[in-house]
Scaffold this motif. Structure first.
Motif, PDB file in Angstrom:
ATOM      1  N   UNK A   1      12.330  -0.574   8.267  1.00  0.00           N
ATOM      2  CA  UNK A   1      11.513   0.391   7.544  1.00  0.00           C
ATOM      3  C   UNK A   1      12.158   0.729   6.204  1.00  0.00           C
ATOM      4  N   UNK A   2      13.480   0.931   6.216  1.00  0.00           N
ATOM      5  CA  UNK A   2      14.161   1.337   4.999  1.00  0.00           C
ATOM      6  C   UNK A   2      14.131   0.241   3.934  1.00  0.00           C
ATOM      7  N   UNK A   3      14.418  -1.010   4.360  1.00  0.00           N
ATOM      8  CA  UNK A   3      14.403  -2.094   3.375  1.00  0.00           C
ATOM      9  C   UNK A   3      13.006  -2.250   2.802  1.00  0.00           C
ATOM     10  N   UNK A   4      12.012  -2.155   3.711  1.00  0.00           N
ATOM     11  CA  UNK A   4      10.637  -2.237   3.225  1.00  0.00           C
ATOM     12  C   UNK A   4      10.328  -1.115   2.254  1.00  0.00           C
ATOM     13  N   UNK A   5      10.776   0.081   2.623  1.00  0.00           N
ATOM     14  CA  UNK A   5      10.491   1.259   1.816  1.00  0.00           C
ATOM     15  C   UNK A   5      11.119   1.142   0.431  1.00  0.00           C
ATOM     16  N   UNK A   6      12.381   0.718   0.410  1.00  0.00           N
ATOM     17  CA  UNK A   6      13.039   0.676  -0.896  1.00  0.00           C
ATOM     18  C   UNK A   6      12.628  -0.537  -1.708  1.00  0.00           C
ATOM     19  N   UNK A   7      12.195  -1.599  -1.020  1.00  0.00           N
ATOM     20  CA  UNK A   7      11.602  -2.696  -1.793  1.00  0.00           C
ATOM     21  C   UNK A   7      10.356  -2.187  -2.475  1.00  0.00           C
ATOM     22  N   UNK A   8       9.593  -1.409  -1.706  1.00  0.00           N
ATOM     23  CA  UNK A   8       8.374  -0.852  -2.278  1.00  0.00           C
ATOM     24  C   UNK A   8       8.697   0.189  -3.326  1.00  0.00           C
ATOM     25  N   UNK A   9       9.900   0.695  -3.355  1.00  0.00           N
ATOM     26  CA  UNK A   9      10.307   1.631  -4.402  1.00  0.00           C
ATOM     27  C   UNK A   9      10.762   0.871  -5.640  1.00  0.00           C
ATOM     28  N   UNK A  10      11.604  -0.168  -5.400  1.00  0.00           N
ATOM     29  CA  UNK A  10      12.174  -0.911  -6.528  1.00  0.00           C
ATOM     30  C   UNK A  10      11.089  -1.619  -7.323  1.00  0.00           C
ATOM     31  N   UNK A  11      10.077  -2.156  -6.631  1.00  0.00           N
ATOM     32  CA  UNK A  11       9.023  -2.889  -7.330  1.00  0.00           C
ATOM     33  C   UNK A  11       8.292  -2.020  -8.334  1.00  0.00           C
ATOM     34  N   UNK A  12       7.645  -0.939  -7.860  1.00  0.00           N
ATOM     35  CA  UNK A  12       6.917  -0.102  -8.818  1.00  0.00           C
ATOM     36  C   UNK A  12       7.806   0.480  -9.911  1.00  0.00           C
ATOM     37  N   UNK A  13       9.102   0.652  -9.619  1.00  0.00           N
ATOM     38  CA  UNK A  13       9.967   1.180 -10.681  1.00  0.00           C
ATOM     39  C   UNK A  13       9.990   0.219 -11.871  1.00  0.00           C
ATOM     40  N   UNK A  14       9.896  -1.085 -11.594  1.00  0.00           N
ATOM     41  CA  UNK A  14       9.850  -2.022 -12.726  1.00  0.00           C
ATOM     42  C   UNK A  14       8.615  -1.757 -13.570  1.00  0.00           C
ATOM     43  N   UNK A  15       7.505  -1.466 -12.868  1.00  0.00           N
ATOM     44  CA  UNK A  15       6.279  -1.165 -13.617  1.00  0.00           C
ATOM     45  C   UNK A  15       6.456   0.119 -14.419  1.00  0.00           C
ATOM     46  N   UNK A  16       7.035   1.142 -13.752  1.00  0.00           N
ATOM     47  CA  UNK A  16       7.246   2.417 -14.439  1.00  0.00           C
ATOM     48  C   UNK A  16       8.130   2.206 -15.656  1.00  0.00           C
ATOM     49  N   UNK A  17       9.202   1.430 -15.471  1.00  0.00           N
ATOM     50  CA  UNK A  17      10.112   1.226 -16.588  1.00  0.00           C
ATOM     51  C   UNK A  17       9.394   0.569 -17.751  1.00  0.00           C
ATOM     52  N   UNK A  18       8.583  -0.417 -17.437  1.00  0.00           N
ATOM     53  CA  UNK A  18       7.928  -1.127 -18.530  1.00  0.00           C
ATOM     54  C   UNK A  18       6.878  -0.258 -19.211  1.00  0.00           C
ATOM     55  N   UNK A  19       6.205   0.564 -18.425  1.00  0.00           N
ATOM     56  CA  UNK A  19       5.229   1.462 -19.048  1.00  0.00           C
ATOM     57  C   UNK A  19       5.937   2.517 -19.900  1.00  0.00           C
ATOM     58  N   UNK A  20       7.015   3.074 -19.356  1.00  0.00           N
ATOM     59  CA  UNK A  20       7.752   4.100 -20.106  1.00  0.00           C
ATOM     60  C   UNK A  20       8.331   3.489 -21.377  1.00  0.00           C
TER      61      UNK A  20
END
Lengths: 378, 402, 215
Positions: free
Chosen positions: B33-52
């Protein structure tokens, strides 16, 4: 040369590193052969010629006016100066008088172009130091300048605007107001740019006392323009060898003063460019206020056939003196055109100035010299 | 996790009959669950970073794949999966292949001790902080391996830079953490969080001037450990092309990038846990939060919010600052951060003695004052931003997704 | 002593300037980005926002072309090919071919300045691409045409809005390359061969025949 370097490397346990021709911070296709001990370089030898297109030779096969578009390609970030220098040389060869209005228009577009070029220069330097945002803020302002110049002459980069005898177009309706509006917003945005990067302590620490070029070395290597003035040498063609309409305007020649370190370091060259943009704004304002009425193109013969002889026309480009030496043999094509460009000399000093720097400093040095590959190779 | 297992045993007869098997299943399930959760966290962060990054650079950023470009990270991930996994001919092939795993493991092993709630934690180790410092050091082995194995000079330089940087900044980071651990009196993350309260003036960051400064020291040092600007020398694009991952492509490159993004969360989470009150909900005591599963989830949401704000600050810093030079980096560490850190540890020790001697209202008043100072810092930032908008003759725009 | 003050000066400078820099980047989170989302999300097509003097792809309004070849001579890189032939009747000339290689053109504008009638001009069209680079050679004449002859007091034939001629002649990006061959010369007088010629080749410029008829 390269073999000698290799031998030395083997015996001294030094590392040879090829930086370029494809490297993010060589600003075009230039190659630097770095001999170094890990991060600390012994020296970096520039190898140029990857962008050689034989522009000087092309001139010999073309009628005088047809060569103007090729000069755009000598320095594509500041093509107005390249146009202007060639036009001036040919005008001197022909002995043509250029109308006042054309001279004023030349000054306005040249200074606009200088701002555009310096924005790229300082922005790319910030980017090479690792800050990406200032570069794009510079590009943003340059885009507005490109729009203005596009409205004036129809092209954004390769203008072909300043012609032999004058300029190709007069101001269209409303451009005067547009330029003034741009200058009004440009000044506060420049202050913002300074807050963002120019005073930034990391940038200052990266540039101050790095790659110091003293005045004597700068002169002996033939540096010109902001690089020379960054070393504290008070030399500006606009003031010292006045041409075009420059004697009519009040402006300061910005000099390096060792702002945050030694005189002639990378930070001085950076600051000189930033200050020159402000001076350009002043010049444009004066030129717009005093723009005379009249013709934009002088009286030209149908076919340009200068008498035997030679002439030299040089302008203070964004990268320093950009001179054209045109030799005529009496036909409608030049016998020889020699282009003297600032970037070539700036590149040649890299080997001298890079001794004992670190690899990260070499990037700063190259960026602070603001070299552009097509001007080196032509 | 242990407490939760006790609770589970009381509720579930299977757990009573086969405690070992049930515990094993619980741990594995949590890990997945944790690896899945943080993978799902790390991915969108790339999107956030690029948008920011886009907005900060007067651009828009990716906005075509999915709503507002949100699925861009999936598209990029998929693209990298499909790409050829190139291994240079002259590379040390075994090392080249395995170099990604220490990097990946170093980042993901930290999730064992990073808590999201009283029960939502892999293992509440009594040496949690030391464990964290230990596993993050694994990352550096991976980076050196990739730098060496690539057989490229640029990669090698990147690897060496990374090694020097991480080893040095570990000292500064340790000192800063120690400053905060002294008042908490424990190395366990849960104990440190429980020592703090839910309200900002109860957080460790404002406990004393020492911890207040330690917050900034640790934040900077962890940026250096995470190879983020202004300390991204190992992959300095303008100098080393791409540093240690120059020769990597496809999947393996993705793993490096993935570890880097996940590391962003680790930076935020550690600071949240140690300095910013962790999962404590304002006005709710620990016993209430432990006994109510919904309050636990609310605490996790608070934790993630704080961590996300810190992630935003790291992104924001990255798109503002230039990069230091490698000798300046070392100089900054050993001449500024390490002496500073040692001074803070000493100050923190003195503060413990002092706090015991003076009445409680004095220490509380200092905490409130420091909270106000922090608030003033944030308010000052927004005021300067407002000033910049006005000075640029611009009207503010409040839409985030353009 | 100086070094100690420098030490703390450095810390202060770094903190203040980083704070200021972050305030600038934060302020841009609240400002409108300047991106133009070319090509599909612009408020109006980019082509319409270009200034009048924009130097896009060249086009020739053949009915006003005198076949003087001044443009071809002015071109520094020989992009323009103008071929003329003697008229079969022995009087005057025929414009056989007018090709512009837009893959080679450097958009300097020298040819348009040389053109005596203004039939050669830059357009706001800038989107041209193709799998085969030969498709970027635009043939403005697909059969021999009688060139325009200017008479004093007579206006030059009016031309369609800039861009329409060349836009119609540009091939789709994935078109196969077909070698160009000149059509047969048809003696045209006003109205005569106009209709059938136009029907035979859809890419042909309307009004080409009327132009030659008037000239």
């Amino acid at each position: 040369m390269e073999n000698a370097l290799n031998k030395q490397a083997v015996s001294d346990d030094l590392m040879i590193l090829n930086m370029g021709p494809q490297h993010p911070s060589t600003h075009g296709v230039i190659r630097f052969v770095i001999t170094g001990d890990g991060e600390v370089m012994q020296r970096a030898v520039p190898h140029v010629g990857y962008l050689h297109r034989g522009i000087e030779k092309l001139a010999e096969g073309l009628p005088y006016p047809s060569f103007v578009p090729f000069t755009d390609r000598v320095d594509y970030l500041a093509a107005m100066f390249a146009n202007h220098g060639y036009a001036m040389a040919v005008e001197r060869l022909l002995g043509i008088e250029v109308p006042r209005r054309a001279e004023y228009l030349r000054v306005i577009v040249s200074e606009l172009n200088r701002i555009a070029s310096h924005l790229i220069g300082v922005g790319a330097m910030a980017m090479d130091i690792g800050a990406f945002t200032p570069f794009l803020h510079g590009i943003r302002e340059r885009e507005k300048l490109n729009d203005i110049i596009e409205e004036l002459c129809g092209a954004r980069l390769t203008y072909n605007y300043i012609r032999v005898g004058g300029v190709s177009f007069d101001f269209p309706q409303g451009l005067d107001a547009k330029i003034r509006a741009f200058l009004d917003t440009f000044e506060p945005l420049m202050e913002e740019f300074d807050r963002l990067i120019t005073v930034n302590e990391i940038l200052v620490k990266r540039c101050a006392n790095v790659a110091v070029i003293d005045a004597e070395t700068a002169k002996s290597y033939g540096l010109v323009g902001p690089n020379l003035r960054g070393s504290g040498v008070d030399w500006d063609l606009r003031r010292d060898l006045p041409y075009s309409a420059y004697p009519d305007f009040e402006f300061n020649v910005c000099l390096g003063r060792g702002f945050r370190g030694t005189l002639g370091d990378a930070y001085d060259r950076f600051i000189v460019r930033v200050q020159e943009m402000q001076e350009s704004v002043k010049i444009i304002r004066q030129a717009l206020d005093g723009l005379p009425e009249g013709e934009i193109k002088g009286k030209l013969p149908r076919k340009l056939k200068p008498a035997k002889g030679e002439a030299y026309g040089a302008v203070e480009s964004a990268r320093g003196e950009l001179g054209y030496h045109v030799i005529s043999d009496g036909t409608d094509k030049p016998y020889r055109v020699k282009i003297r460009a600032g970037s070539f000399n700036a590149t040649s000093i890299v080997e001298h100035a890079s001794r004992g720097l670190m690899i990260a400093d070499l990037v700063v040095l190259i960026a602070s010299l603001d070299v552009i590959a097509p001007e080196i190779d032509r | 996790m242990g407490d939760f297992f006790e609770y589970l045993k009381s509720q579930w007869s299977f757990a009573q009959e086969h405690p070992a098997l049930a515990f094993f299943l619980l741990v594995v399930g949590y890990g997945i669950v944790m690896i899945g959760f943080f993978s799902a966290f790390a991915g969108p962060v790339t999107w956030v970073e690029r948008r920011v990054a886009g907005r900060m650079q007067c651009r828009i950023g990716p906005n075509r794949v999915g709503p507002h470009g949100f699925l861009q990270w999936l598209a990029d991930g998929l693209k990298n999966f499909l790409k050829e996994d190139l291994i240079p001919n002259a590379a040390d092939k075994i090392l080249f292949r395995i170099a990604v795993y220490p990097v990946f493991a170093g980042v993901f092993l930290t999730f064992v001790v990073l808590p999201l709630g009283p029960w939502i934690v892999g293992a509440d180790l009594s040496v949690g902080v030391v464990y964290l410092l230990a596993v993050t050091a694994l990352v550096v082995t991976g980076i050196i391996m990739s730098g060496w194995a690539s057989n490229s000079k640029w990669s090698l330089l990147g690897g060496i830079r990374s090694a020097a940087q991480m080893v040095s900044y570990e000292v500064a980071a340790g000192m800063a953490l120690l400053t905060a651990i002294i008042p908490a009196g424990s190395l366990s993350f849960q104990d440190i969080i429980e020592h703090q309260g839910g309200w900002p003036w109860q957080w460790l960051v404002v406990y004393s001037p020492a911890t207040f400064l330690a917050f900034f020291v640790y934040f900077t040092a962890s940026l250096a450990e995470g190879n983020r600007t202004p300390f991204d020398l190992p992959e300095a694009e303008s100098e080393l092309v791409a540093g240690y991952n120059t020769e990597y492509s496809g999947m393996r490159f993705l793993f490096f990038a993935f570890a880097e993004w996940a590391n962003l969360y680790v930076i935020g989470a550690v600071i949240t846990a140690v300095f910013l009150g962790g999962w404590r909900i304002p006005g709710v005591d620990i016993a209430t939060q432990t006994n109510n599963i919904w309050l636990q989830f609310a605490g996790a949401a608070i934790f993630l919010t704080k961590a996300s704000v810190l992630v935003f600050v790291t992104i924001w810093l990255r798109w503002t600052l230039p990069r230091l030079r490698v000798d300046q980096l070392m100089l900054m560490c050993w001449k500024y951060f390490v002496p500073f850190g040692i001074g803070l540890v000493v100050l923190s020790l003195f503060w413990q003695v002092l706090a015991a001697a003076v009445p409680t209202w004095v220490t509380s008043a200092i905490s409130v004052l420091l909270t106000l100072a922090g608030a003033a810092l944030v308010a000052g930032m927004f005021w300067r931003a407002w000033y910049n908008i006005r000075a640029g003759k611009d009207a503010p725009v409040y839409t985030w997704l353009i | 002593m100086g070094s100690v003050s420098t030490y703390f000066e450095n810390v202060k400078n770094a903190a203040v300037t980083i704070f200021e820099g972050m305030a600038v980047t934060l302020s841009w989170m609240f400002r409108r980005p300047i991106t133009i989302q070319y090509p599909d999300r612009t408020p109006e097509p980019v082509k319409d926002t270009l200034p009048d003097r924009f130097r896009g792809i060249l086009e020739v309004h053949i009915p006003a072309c005198t076949a003087c070849s001044a443009c071809a001579r002015a071109c520094p890189i020989d992009v323009i090919l103008v071929e003329t032939q003697k008229h079969p009747s022995g009087k005057g000339r025929l414009l056989m071919r007018f090709d512009i290689d837009i893959s080679k053109c450097m958009y300097c504008g020298l040819c348009t300045e040389a053109c005596p009638t203004g039939c050669l001009r830059h357009t706001p069209v800038f989107e041209a691409t193709g799998r085969d680079i030969h498709n970027l050679v635009v043939h403005f004449v697909d059969g021999p045409v009688v060139p325009y002859k200017h008479k004093k007091g007579r206006p030059v034939p009016a031309s369609p809005p800039p861009g329409d001629i060349v836009q119609a002649l540009l091939k789709p990006w994935d078109a196969e390359y077909v070698a160009w061959s000149p059509g047969e010369f048809v003696e045209r007088d006003a109205g005569g061969g106009d209709g059938e010629k136009g029907a035979a080749s859809p890419g042909k410029v309307e009004g080409g025949a009327t132009g030659s008829g008037s000239g």
